[in-house]
Design a protein around this motif. Structure first.
Motif, PDB file in Angstrom:
ATOM      1  N   TYR A   7       0.830  -1.205   0.000  1.00 15.63           N
ATOM      2  CA  TYR A   7       0.000   0.000   0.000  1.00 15.63           C
ATOM      3  C   TYR A   7       0.865   1.256   0.000  1.00 15.63           C
ATOM      4  CZ  TYR A   7       0.762   0.583   5.059  1.00 15.63           C
ATOM      5  OH  TYR A   7       1.316   0.773   6.300  1.00 15.63           O
ATOM      6  N   VAL A  33      -2.867  -6.675  -6.493  1.00 18.53           N
ATOM      7  CA  VAL A  33      -3.018  -6.746  -5.045  1.00 18.53           C
ATOM      8  C   VAL A  33      -4.501  -6.833  -4.714  1.00 18.53           C
ATOM      9  CG1 VAL A  33      -0.910  -5.425  -4.593  1.00 18.53           C
ATOM     10  CG2 VAL A  33      -3.097  -4.217  -4.796  1.00 18.53           C
ATOM     11  N   THR A  42      -5.734  -3.618   0.015  1.00 15.77           N
ATOM     12  CA  THR A  42      -4.438  -2.941  -0.104  1.00 15.77           C
ATOM     13  C   THR A  42      -4.563  -1.659  -0.910  1.00 15.77           C
ATOM     14  OG1 THR A  42      -3.255  -5.044   0.059  1.00 15.77           O
ATOM     15  CG2 THR A  42      -2.063  -3.218  -0.930  1.00 15.77           C
ATOM     16  N   LYS A  56      -6.323   1.026   1.045  1.00 16.56           N
ATOM     17  CA  LYS A  56      -5.497   1.685   2.059  1.00 16.56           C
ATOM     18  C   LYS A  56      -4.614   2.753   1.421  1.00 16.56           C
ATOM     19  CE  LYS A  56      -2.776   0.805   6.149  1.00 16.56           C
ATOM     20  NZ  LYS A  56      -2.295  -0.187   7.105  1.00 16.56           N
ATOM     21  N   LYS A  90      -3.996 -12.645   2.999  1.00 17.44           N
ATOM     22  CA  LYS A  90      -3.867 -11.374   2.273  1.00 17.44           C
ATOM     23  C   LYS A  90      -2.458 -10.812   2.415  1.00 17.44           C
ATOM     24  CE  LYS A  90      -8.722 -10.060   2.963  1.00 17.44           C
ATOM     25  NZ  LYS A  90      -9.627  -9.127   3.681  1.00 17.44           N
ATOM     26  N   ASP A 135       0.141 -10.132  -0.637  1.00 20.65           N
ATOM     27  CA  ASP A 135       0.677  -8.783  -0.833  1.00 20.65           C
ATOM     28  C   ASP A 135       2.173  -8.684  -0.563  1.00 20.65           C
ATOM     29  OD1 ASP A 135      -1.817  -7.895  -1.509  1.00 20.65           O
ATOM     30  OD2 ASP A 135      -2.284  -7.067   0.470  1.00 20.65           O
ATOM     31  N   TYR A 138       3.793  -8.861   2.161  1.00 23.00           N
ATOM     32  CA  TYR A 138       4.043  -8.013   3.318  1.00 23.00           C
ATOM     33  C   TYR A 138       5.080  -8.687   4.232  1.00 23.00           C
ATOM     34  CZ  TYR A 138       3.027  -5.078   7.377  1.00 23.00           C
ATOM     35  OH  TYR A 138       3.139  -4.211   8.435  1.00 23.00           O
TER      36      TYR A 138
END
Length: 383
Positions: free
Chosen positions: A11, A45, A49, A52, A174, A178, A180
């Motif tokens: 994001y 994505v 995401t 955000k 998620k 993504d 992360y």
């Protein structure tokens, strides 16, 4: 997007990319920018995401979101994007900001969990960063809420001790999709390609059961919380079975209790503990051939100890008890147990999140050896 930004949450990367496009003139004031759905397709994505990223642009006064119409570049955004640490064409956050790592775990106590936090906190000091903790108490809804809350807080990475249950939290999936910075602690999740750090539970259980075999025990009860899709428990059960197979001893599942609930975080009450203790008493009375108990965690071992004692049984004269983890500094009864390297696990988890944040590769699955500690709860089988 630049390689420099690849270690950031997606994001943030989308935010900075759009910010650059707006200030470079690709999108003029009043012009519509791509929607959440369109951004999701462009950057591959999830919509949460891309949403955000748009929310950050709105908070900075860079865009204006109009329900039913879309998002539009604000008429006056020349100074936007510099008020909360986001700088055009730079690293995004102010360099003076400290790294913030979120931790979501079920619960912690003297027997297990506190050592993990010690290790992570030490690592945070070493790397001049901070750790933010939220407990889920083993409830998926609380876990989901904690993950979302920490992301909204703007943490740079997450360490998650997943809640017990049949299904892993969709929020974790998620995060993996993504890319992360995420490390799972104590267990891994099936089908999820996320970095994890845990004990080699199968090997540890095998070592513990083999120790009981050397003392002459062959009728061993297994006591555990529900094992479904909780890999730490499943691996310990697998180690129990492997030890029997390797020694040519038949596993008697009639000696097992697999649904002990009173030691779970949300059910750890005096009433529930009393009920489970009575259940263990009946089990021992119904199966007098049991000479040893393998409890998959310390709190269950404590219940078994109290149940056997109230039946007038001597520990370890009449029955031996082994488990994972047993506090050695409380002055209480020390069980023979497998001691997990909690502080090392905590440090490694924190450091791996920082590496992922920088875009460095980390091992997908790290398993540490546990150490057999002989306590006062085991002895040879009486003839």
């Amino acid at each position: 997007m630049s390689h420099e930004s690849s270690s950031k949450p997606m994001y943030e990367q989308i935010f900075e990319d759009l910010l650059h496009q707006i200030h470079s003139g690709k999108y003029e004031p009043g012009e519509r920018i791509p929607s959440e759905k369109e951004l999701g397709e462009i950057y591959k994505v999830s919509r949460i995401t891309s949403k955000k990223a748009l929310e950050l642009l709105t908070q900075e006064g860079i865009i204006v979101r109009q329900p039913g119409r879309g998002s539009f570049v604000a008429e006056d955004n020349s100074d936007a994007g510099s008020q909360s640490g986001y700088l055009l064409g730079t690293k995004g956050r102010r360099e003076a900001d400290k790294l913030l790592i979120g931790l979501v775990m079920t619960d912690f106590g003297d027997s297990y969990g506190t050592g993990l936090i010690y290790g992570m906190e030490e690592a945070s000091r070493t790397h001049d960063a901070y750790l933010v903790l939220r407990r889920s108490l083993g409830e998926p809804a609380r876990e989901e809420e904690a993950i979302k809350g920490l992301l909204e807080l703007g943490v740079d990475g997450l360490i998650i001790f997943p809640a017990q249950g049949e299904y892993f939290n969709a929020e974790i999936l998620k995060l993996v999709i993504d890319r992360y910075p995420l490390v799972l602690l104590d267990r891994h999740l099936k089908g999820i390609s996320a970095s994890s750090i845990s004990t080699d539970n199968a090997a540890a259980a095998r070592q513990l059961i083999n120790y009981l075999f050397t003392l002459g025990h062959s009728h061993i009860a297994l006591l555990t919380t529900p094992p479904q899709d909780t890999t730490a428990i499943e691996d310990r059960i697998e180690g129990f079975i492997q030890a029997h197979a390797e020694s040519g001893i038949v596993v008697d599942r009639e000696l097992w209790i697999q649904e002990i609930m009173a030691t779970l975080p949300t059910a750890f009450t005096p009433e529930n503990k009393l009920r489970e203790k009575e259940r263990i008493k009946r089990h021992l009375q119904d199966h007098p051939q049991i000479t040893a108990i393998f409890a998959l965690e310390h709190n269950i071992a404590q219940l078994a100890y109290e149940a056997a004692s109230e039946l007038g049984m001597d520990i370890p004269g009449d029955i031996s008890i082994v488990c994972f983890d047993s506090p050695e500094y409380t002055g209480g009864f020390l069980f023979t147990h497998m001691r997990q390297r909690q502080e090392e696990m905590g440090r490694a988890a924190f450091e791996n999140v920082l590496k992922l944040k920088k875009g460095e590769a980390v091992p997908p699955k790290v398993m540490l050896e546990a150490e057999l500690i002989t306590g006062s709860s085991t002895g040879r089988v009486r003839s």
